[in-house]
Write an enzyme that holds these catalytic residues in place. Structure first.
Site, PDB file in Angstrom:
ATOM      1  N   GLU A 183     -19.979  18.279 -36.466  1.00 48.11           N
ATOM      2  CA  GLU A 183     -20.261  17.172 -35.533  1.00 48.11           C
ATOM      3  C   GLU A 183     -19.075  16.205 -35.453  1.00 48.11           C
ATOM      4  O   GLU A 183     -18.748  15.691 -34.387  1.00 48.11           O
ATOM      5  CB  GLU A 183     -21.543  16.449 -35.967  1.00 48.11           C
ATOM      6  CG  GLU A 183     -22.784  17.307 -35.684  1.00 48.11           C
ATOM      7  CD  GLU A 183     -24.024  16.913 -36.482  1.00 48.11           C
ATOM      8  OE1 GLU A 183     -23.931  15.996 -37.330  1.00 48.11           O
ATOM      9  OE2 GLU A 183     -25.085  17.548 -36.265  1.00 48.11           O
TER      10      GLU A 183
ATOM     11  N   GLY B 257     -27.794  20.596 -30.725  1.00 46.20           N
ATOM     12  CA  GLY B 257     -27.671  19.855 -31.987  1.00 46.20           C
ATOM     13  C   GLY B 257     -28.410  20.600 -33.079  1.00 46.20           C
ATOM     14  O   GLY B 257     -29.179  21.523 -32.813  1.00 46.20           O
TER      15      GLY B 257
ATOM     16  N   HIS C  61     -32.485  26.742 -27.505  1.00 45.04           N
ATOM     17  CA  HIS C  61     -32.115  27.074 -28.880  1.00 45.04           C
ATOM     18  C   HIS C  61     -33.418  27.086 -29.683  1.00 45.04           C
ATOM     19  O   HIS C  61     -34.237  26.177 -29.535  1.00 45.04           O
ATOM     20  CB  HIS C  61     -31.261  25.968 -29.494  1.00 45.04           C
ATOM     21  CG  HIS C  61     -29.809  26.021 -29.152  1.00 45.04           C
ATOM     22  ND1 HIS C  61     -29.317  25.705 -27.917  1.00 45.04           N
ATOM     23  CD2 HIS C  61     -28.725  26.336 -29.918  1.00 45.04           C
ATOM     24  CE1 HIS C  61     -28.002  25.821 -27.926  1.00 45.04           C
ATOM     25  NE2 HIS C  61     -27.607  26.202 -29.123  1.00 45.04           N
TER      26      HIS C  61
ATOM     27  N   ARG D 114     -19.143  18.169 -40.737  1.00 43.44           N
ATOM     28  CA  ARG D 114     -17.778  18.352 -40.272  1.00 43.44           C
ATOM     29  C   ARG D 114     -17.730  18.889 -38.843  1.00 43.44           C
ATOM     30  O   ARG D 114     -16.836  18.583 -38.066  1.00 43.44           O
ATOM     31  CB  ARG D 114     -17.033  19.309 -41.227  1.00 43.44           C
ATOM     32  CG  ARG D 114     -16.740  18.677 -42.585  1.00 43.44           C
ATOM     33  CD  ARG D 114     -15.588  17.674 -42.498  1.00 43.44           C
ATOM     34  NE  ARG D 114     -14.389  18.297 -41.975  1.00 43.44           N
ATOM     35  CZ  ARG D 114     -13.505  18.974 -42.718  1.00 43.44           C
ATOM     36  NH1 ARG D 114     -13.657  19.035 -44.022  1.00 43.44           N
ATOM     37  NH2 ARG D 114     -12.460  19.549 -42.169  1.00 43.44           N
TER      38      ARG D 114
ATOM     39  N   GLU E 147     -32.728  28.468 -35.248  1.00 43.34           N
ATOM     40  CA  GLU E 147     -31.418  28.433 -35.913  1.00 43.34           C
ATOM     41  C   GLU E 147     -31.610  27.676 -37.230  1.00 43.34           C
ATOM     42  O   GLU E 147     -31.071  26.602 -37.455  1.00 43.34           O
ATOM     43  CB  GLU E 147     -30.386  27.706 -35.014  1.00 43.34           C
ATOM     44  CG  GLU E 147     -28.943  27.841 -35.500  1.00 43.34           C
ATOM     45  CD  GLU E 147     -27.964  27.020 -34.647  1.00 43.34           C
ATOM     46  OE1 GLU E 147     -28.407  26.289 -33.760  1.00 43.34           O
ATOM     47  OE2 GLU E 147     -26.745  27.121 -34.904  1.00 43.34           O
TER      48      GLU E 147
ATOM     49  N   ASP F  30     -19.782  23.904 -23.893  1.00 42.25           N
ATOM     50  CA  ASP F  30     -18.702  23.343 -23.078  1.00 42.25           C
ATOM     51  C   ASP F  30     -17.429  22.994 -23.849  1.00 42.25           C
ATOM     52  O   ASP F  30     -16.342  23.437 -23.510  1.00 42.25           O
ATOM     53  CB  ASP F  30     -19.209  22.109 -22.304  1.00 42.25           C
ATOM     54  CG  ASP F  30     -20.075  21.167 -23.155  1.00 42.25           C
ATOM     55  OD1 ASP F  30     -20.239  21.447 -24.360  1.00 42.25           O
ATOM     56  OD2 ASP F  30     -20.581  20.167 -22.605  1.00 42.25           O
TER      57      ASP F  30
ATOM     58  N   HIS G 217     -29.896  31.827 -30.347  1.00 41.81           N
ATOM     59  CA  HIS G 217     -29.894  32.245 -31.759  1.00 41.81           C
ATOM     60  C   HIS G 217     -31.137  33.041 -32.157  1.00 41.81           C
ATOM     61  O   HIS G 217     -31.072  34.238 -32.342  1.00 41.81           O
ATOM     62  CB  HIS G 217     -29.694  31.064 -32.721  1.00 41.81           C
ATOM     63  CG  HIS G 217     -28.374  30.396 -32.549  1.00 41.81           C
ATOM     64  ND1 HIS G 217     -27.206  31.004 -32.915  1.00 41.81           N
ATOM     65  CD2 HIS G 217     -28.045  29.187 -32.035  1.00 41.81           C
ATOM     66  CE1 HIS G 217     -26.192  30.186 -32.643  1.00 41.81           C
ATOM     67  NE2 HIS G 217     -26.680  29.096 -32.090  1.00 41.81           N
TER      68      HIS G 217
ATOM     69  N   ASP H 169     -21.027  31.157 -29.062  1.00 43.55           N
ATOM     70  CA  ASP H 169     -21.455  29.791 -29.387  1.00 43.55           C
ATOM     71  C   ASP H 169     -20.328  28.764 -29.211  1.00 43.55           C
ATOM     72  O   ASP H 169     -20.250  28.124 -28.162  1.00 43.55           O
ATOM     73  CB  ASP H 169     -22.016  29.746 -30.816  1.00 43.55           C
ATOM     74  CG  ASP H 169     -23.009  28.601 -31.009  1.00 43.55           C
ATOM     75  OD1 ASP H 169     -23.318  27.917 -30.023  1.00 43.55           O
ATOM     76  OD2 ASP H 169     -23.484  28.396 -32.141  1.00 43.55           O
TER      77      ASP H 169
END
Lengths: 509, 509
Positions: B203, B321, B351, B201, B354, B109, B379, B436
């Protein structure tokens, strides 16, 4: 020979696929566990049954690995030049050095021995001259008098004299050493930014040490010393890719290829006599892939003759040099068909797929190596992108000789967890681990590559069974005839049992 | 739904394996050619039949690619931040932008819209306050009065005022922008040396833009603008992973999750009304994987309710996350079983994989996602190291959503030729290409990721058929019901035909 030992059964996936859980409630934990175990059992070594003592050592090993995997500087993810000291000092590496690793099946003649030995021993011998090239490399020659000048090189200087004039001899030795290896303390990604640069320097280093290692007395000692290094690293058998170049004497006279092969044989006999726990060596005769068809035809003829004259000592034939720059195997299809055309046996051990140029002519080498019935595949880095070649290699038991450190230093891959070896080991594809050109990479023997495969490819899943199967693979996929393989395996088993005994004793003691 | 379209038959390897050539003479060139063609036909798009016009365009495309592959700076081998301009200016990329790429099935989003838009549009709106955190990041809030101070943040400053006081506004805007994206002109390997640093960075950047994008008026426009960017990039349909957070108004009041989902729906309707050649959007509701079981149970309940209330617009549920830091799927097995326990439908789009931590708990997410009947896998970077999960995903047609740029920027792999996508495309594994978090990576739409897949994964072998199958895959593996898929495919086919017509005309003209 490959395949003669039979591959462990790959567990059928039917169980997973024929028992749908329907997604109607929580997945059955038992079913889940069985799928996890199925995956574990599919990896290299996944079906090895460990005895009590082995299990004991294994738990120690797994504990050690757990510590490495969770650290910030994970050695297989780093460039080997930066990771080497971390690896050398690690408990896993120290244990891996002691593991009887079986055979090294992919090692090149003039990079098998530590560069330190070359500098500290070979360059201290009398009558050695050196010159500096326009390309800031060096050349050597042993000569009873001042040699003829080389084009694009400074005047020859007697190294003995140079050292006498030098205040800091260590510095001189270091600077010589730097010319004979790719290893550097500087940032390797800055020094070698591209494949072209690193391959250029790689080839230059071979040219630099050429005059040293092709001098008959050094040639003999270099080889003997190299065997010693592998032996110390608990490698019991080698299949050495050898160029069999003209070896020269102090008076400039040179020897034939047969002499060179014979010298290897004699030195091997001497080494095994001096070290009865060493099993032996076989030679894979190699030629640069840059030659033309006429030369290739001559060399293949020569190879057939050598195979006839040294049926036990000579394993077969291969092409060497950078695949991306050289001629593809298919270019030499007529020449490579000569042995079968003449009904003669010349086993092939082709380098293939040491490239990331997908879809190029050279990228067909993998398939062509298999079509020419190669006994093994050198590297096979591109195999995963070739599902037909991959299936052929698996079904026919044609093992890949995987050299992780080499592939990283020569810039095919950075983080070794992304090396295709990780996938191939997860599937127990026929493979062995080898070290290619250890001295060029600042490595030695096999243990550094075993470390990368064990820690980097295997992650937390590989265990002592993996190491055991890798060692057994190295004999099973060797060129040794069946009976010799049996002997070698019994030889290895003794070493293995001793290793297990000693390394479980020490924990208790 | 995945699988409803049926996968093209994988060519049986029998031909290769049952016709041994025996190695008695030169391999039959025809047999060799058939094996090469078999391999080509096994890749993604390998069985697409191209018509005359398509063939014409294809030869142009292959020529373009030939030029890229032989250049020293091969973009897929470089870090995307360094390669982006090279890619943007390349003829292949310009063509890929025009290709009707179908759907983007893995986009988050709050990273779907260019950061430039956020800075140039959102931050120029009135009532916006900004503060600087101790960690040298920024925070925003829209407020009708001076907001309450934030812990670990400087005093709030009205951005309007700050701009008025600033001499170089462009510099200010640039420095704001740098906080909202990972993209940098500096050396990315120096700025982001490790996965921990880059994820930190990453996040932080989401926290920085949070106060902008969750402000109701910006929220609406940001989404509409994002759809515009994908539409311009010739993407006709999206499945958006959305956190559905509390959206706030200027007076501090907030909206419910239902309001947020409804707003997405309304904005989508508006966008499709304004752009009749856009097919639509569905939402995958997502929650951070760091939450505890109690929260997860509540969220899953909420998700089931939303799925009931918005059966057509809401596609399903996922956890987001960093996998390596979050809780594994199996930790939430009870909560994730709630829908099936209650006989309710809540499709999962997990997910999984990953990671490059092989053998860890998190590394079981791939298998667990499949055991929980996931519709697709986000992924699946680790899939190749999981042969059981891989086989399940293939047999059950569970497609991977492969995001090459993301995986490279987030440091799973450097050279994209070593990305597992290259192997999976060589085997035509069920997969789609997605982007992504394009805005975080300095990308936009889908074309950059298509470039990496087409040029980097496919090498010289992938062609127009590959692009065609990738586009068709994106519809075939979407969450759309069968009838809607048919409609979407017909919709896409028209676009494709137009694209082929226009891009073959222009060559002739």
């Amino acid at each position: 020979m490959a395949g003669s030992w039979g591959r462990p059964l790959v567990v059928c996936l039917c169980m997973a696929l024929c028992c749908p859980w329907g997604g109607l409630s929580m997945p059955d934990p038992k079913h889940r566990e069985s799928l996890i175990q199925m995956e574990v059992s599919m990896q290299t070594g996944g079906q090895m049954v460990l005895n009590e003592k082995e299990k004991q050592l294994n738990s120690r090993l797994v504990q050690m690995k757990q510590k490495v995997v969770t650290r910030a500087n994970f050695p297989p993810a780093m460039h080997f030049f930066k990771a080497r000291d971390l690896i050398t000092e690690s408990p896993i590496f120290k244990l891996l050095q002691k593991v009887p690793k079986g055979a090294a099946l992919h090692v090149h003649d003039f990079s098998m021995t530590a560069v330190e030995w070359l500098v500290k021993n070979a360059t201290y011998r009398p009558h050695l001259y050196m010159c500096c090239t326009d390309t800031r490399s060096i050349r050597f020659i042993f000569c009873s008098q001042i040699p003829e000048p080389l084009p694009h090189c400074s005047a020859w200087v007697l190294v003995e004299k140079l050292r006498a004039m030098t205040i800091n001899v260590t510095e001189l030795d270091d600077s010589i050493m730097k010319n004979l290896t790719l290893f550097t303390d500087l940032d390797p990604d800055v020094v070698y930014p591209t494949q072209d640069v690193v391959w250029g320097r790689f080839e230059e280093a071979f040219r630099a040490l050429w005059g040293l290692v092709t001098f008959a007395p050094v040639f003999r000692d270099y080889y003997y010393q190299g065997l010693g290094e592998f032996h110390t690293d608990n490698v019991m058998y080698l299949e050495l890719r050898a160029l069999l170049p003209e070896i020269y004497e102090l008076d400039g006279s040179t020897h034939s290829m047969t002499w060179t092969l014979k010298t290897y044989q004699e030195q091997t006999r001497q080494f095994t006599a001096d070290h009865p726990d060493f099993f032996g060596v076989r030679i894979i005769f190699t030629i640069q892939r840059g030659v033309n068809s006429t030369t290739m035809a001559q060399v293949v003829a020569e190879a057939m003759k050598l195979k006839k004259d040294f049926p036990d000592f000579m394993a077969g034939f291969d092409l060497v040099g950078r695949e991306d720059q050289g001629r593809p195997l298919w270019y030499f299809r007529n020449e490579l068909s000569l042995p079968s055309d003449r009904g003669l046996q010349l086993p092939f051990f082709f380098h293939a797929g040491e490239t990331n140029l997908e879809g190029s002519d050279v990228d067909q080498n993998l398939l062509d190596a298999l079509l020419f019935n190669t006994s093994r595949i050198g590297h096979g880095f591109a195999l995963l992108r070739h599902p037909v070649a991959k299936e052929l290699s698996r079904k026919r038991g044609v093992a890949l000789e995987i050299c992780p450190v080499s592939n990283q230093v020569l810039k095919l891959v950075d983080d070794l967890r992304n090396h295709p070896g990780a996938v191939l080991m997860a599937e127990n594809h026929p493979l062995v681990i080898s070290s290619d050109d250890p001295a060029m990479f600042g490595a030695s023997g096999l243990s550094y590559d075993f470390y990368q495969a064990f820690v980097g490819f295997g992650g937390l899943r590989s265990d002592l069974g993996t190491l055991k199967e890798l060692a057994i693979n190295s004999i099973r996929y060797s060129s040794l005839p069946a009976q010799q393989q049996e002997k070698a395996l019994a030889f290895w088993q003794k070493k293995w049992d001793k290793f297990i005994f000693e390394n479980t004793q020490s924990v208790q003691g």
